[in-house]
Every structure is written in C-alpha cells, then in structure tokens.
Write an enzyme that holds these catalytic residues in place. Sequence first.
Site: not given
Length: 471
Positions: A9-10, A55, A338, A346, A381
């Site tokens: 914008d000027d 403008m 984790d 397991n 994991e």
Amino acid sequence: MSGRVLLIDDIAANRAMIRAKLASAYYDVLTADTAEEAVDIVRTDHPSVVLIDIMMPTVDAFDLCRRLKSDPQTALTPIIMMTSVEDGPDRIRALEAGADDFLVKPIHELALFARVRNLMRMKFVIDELQLRAETTRELGLEPDETTLTNIDLTPAHSVLIVPPDRETGTRWSALIRDNLSVQTLIAIDEQEVARRVADDIPDAFLIHETPQHGGGLRSDGLRIISTIARRQPTRHSAILMAMADVNMRQAAKGLDLGAWDYLVAPHDPTEMTVRLRTQLRRKLYSDRLRSNLRDGLRMAAIDPLTGLYNRRYADHHLKNMLAQAEAEGTDLAVLILDLDRFKTLNDRYGHEAGDRVLHQVARRLQENVRGVDVVVRLGGEEFCVALPGADRAGAMEVAERIRVAVSGTAYDIGQGRTVRCSMSIGVAVAQRGEDTVESLMRQADLALYRAKDAGRDCIRTAWDAEAPPTA
C-alpha cells in the site's frame, strides 16, 4: 497461528493502520512500495498472505496479482485485494486475476482476521504436501509435475449444491454446469446431503447458510459445513458458503468451521463461478499431491508394519520442515515417543502380539494429530511426531493427548487376549536459527530419558529445569 503478511500500500497511514491490526493478532507484517519489491519479498521471505491495495498510482495491482499467480514460485501464495470502493466489476477483475479475496476499506477487523487465518491454514496444508513431495524427490522418486494452472475441470468433477430453495438450486446448478463444465447435484437439507455423500464424495460443496428444510423450515448451513469439514470422507472437499446477507461475524464463523471461501449476497453469477473454479482447482491440486505422495512413498519411505513414515524418510523430511519453519518464522516441535516395557510384552506374549500392538499404536498416533503433522516409526517401539507451527504450549497439548490415547484403552493381541501399554514422551521445540535437526532430535531424546527416569507414562520437555540423566 503465527505467520508473515506482506502489505502493499503506497499510503503510509493505511499501512500503519492495517499493520497495527495485524500486529495486535501477533502476525509479522512486511511492507512493499513497488511491484518489484513485492515480488522479491514473496520469493525470498515466503509470506503466508499478501494484501494488495488496488488504488495505487505507482503499482498496477491487477498486473502484480497476475504476475504472482503465474510464477510457479509464488503461485500458491494467497492474495487479498483491498479497495476503498465497493465496486462489483473490480471485485470480479481481482478474482479473475487470481486474487483469493477482496476486502473494502475501512477493513472490517473480523473479516480481515478470519480471511487471513483461513488462507494461512489452507496454504499451510498445501505447503506441507509440497514439502513432502520434495522429500520424495530427494529419496530418488519423481512424482508427476502438477501445478494449479494445469488443473482442468471436467464432468468427472462434481459440485453438491445446498441452496436456500429448489428454484435457486436449479438456477445455480445450470450456471455452474454451463460455466465450469462440471457435474452438479442438489441436496435441499442435511438428510439429503448425507444420502448424496454416501453415494459419491463431491469435489466441492456450495452451501447456503440457511437452506430450506421440509415444510418451509430452515436448516443450519453452518452445521452442515462443520459436519462436512470434520468427517473423514469429505474433509478434503472444497466448501463455498453463500451468505444470506452481509454479516461478517457469520462469515468469519463459517470460515473457522471449515468453509474455504464465502460469497456475499446478492450472489453475482460471475463471482460465484470464479470463486468455485479457484477452490475446485485448489482441491484437485491437493488431491494430486496426495496421490503422488502415496504412490512414491509406498515404494521407499513407508514402514510396512505400521504404515507410518520410516526413519529414512524422516531424516530427509525433518530437514526440509526445519528450513521452511525458519524461512517463514514459524515454530517446529518434535516429539520422541517410546512404548514402556515393550520388551517384556514381547517376551511374554510373543512378537506377533507385539506387532499387533505397534500397528494399533500407529493408528492412535495418527488419529490424534493434524493432517500436516508427520508421524514416523523410528524403529522398534520408538516413534517420532513432527508438528509444524506448534509452539511449546501446542506441543505439550498434543503430547498429552497422545499419552492419554495410547494408555487409555487395552490392545487386542488375538485369541481373545488384551494388554495395556503406556508411552513416555520427550518434547523439543526448535529455536529459530539456532537448531539443527540433529540437535532438535537429541533434545527430545534427552527429554524422553527423563520421562523414563521419572517413572514412565509421562512427558518431559527440553526446557525442563531438570538436568540430563547420567549414565
């Protein structure tokens, strides 16, 4: 959501006023006086949104808009044109030049913030998809070249119209078919929308804010928009909201609920088709990026057990994410996660049971992050979640949501058996210009060790006052 806004914008007083409004909402504001300066800033500083005053005697705003939208480097940067006069032809001309919106001065604060917020959010998603595509290239995979300009609309694409009444729906349907060459469908209320969506997912929705229900009653268009935007089958579809009158508060609410754009009454036919064309192209462009990404990553960067990204992908992509965050002045948070005592699981139940748990954990991680976030299985994991745009508070909120999701419900391991698992999480947020991916991951990893030392099933951060654990 923080980000950069470029203001062109000027008139110094105008710049000062708009800069103050944006700064009050914690946006970084850049300014430019000439077209060349503006183009250079967009290319080098990557603002999230560009505001251009129409403008200006020294700058052809429409030509500048066309230049930015025709350059592959800047084409996806959202542009809002501003003027002191409500001029229908100028608004259409701006939209046809590629502008994403048109605001009239004095700028309504609600409209400005809602527009900027919405356009930033949409750019954020596309930027992340492009970044992931770049990572696939670095991994030696070449996705199809796709740009907004080579997206063609055909009868294979569809728009579902939810009008204020059937007569208007018929008129809008003919208008859209004739101008965009896409298929159109009409749904008069929420129940009919649900039936249409069950048959086929439209590429875009045109939804009036008060569609007519049976018996002359009115439905809630905002509720329909919210439902479409949050549900998995339709959340990537474009949504254009048609306003019953000029109500900026209602428009802002619609954007926040998930509308991509809005159209103010009286509904100009040309403006309707231009806005729909823009949103359809954006949607189809995002679809192609996702498709390219899926095809490439399926071959080289996806962990086959969990369907998450693998370590190879993460090493490349996190570097790109950090570079982009630094370029745009936004945050990047990393979580290292984790599963607690997974070896015991397991050993007791076998590796097949462990694999079933890992698969289910991956689903819970994906369900508790945004589409732009990146979830990775680092190995065994251990997982990583990268959160672009998340500050410390946001990262902690996500970490706690994940921790609760992982430990909240038992896991099915087959043969009628279930087990429970918990997860320890370390959190780090990049310090702009100071961190590398390696240091960021190391900080999150050290925080994870502290979470383990603190008894597991908890979160620790890189900015905790505690010292790193000793060996």
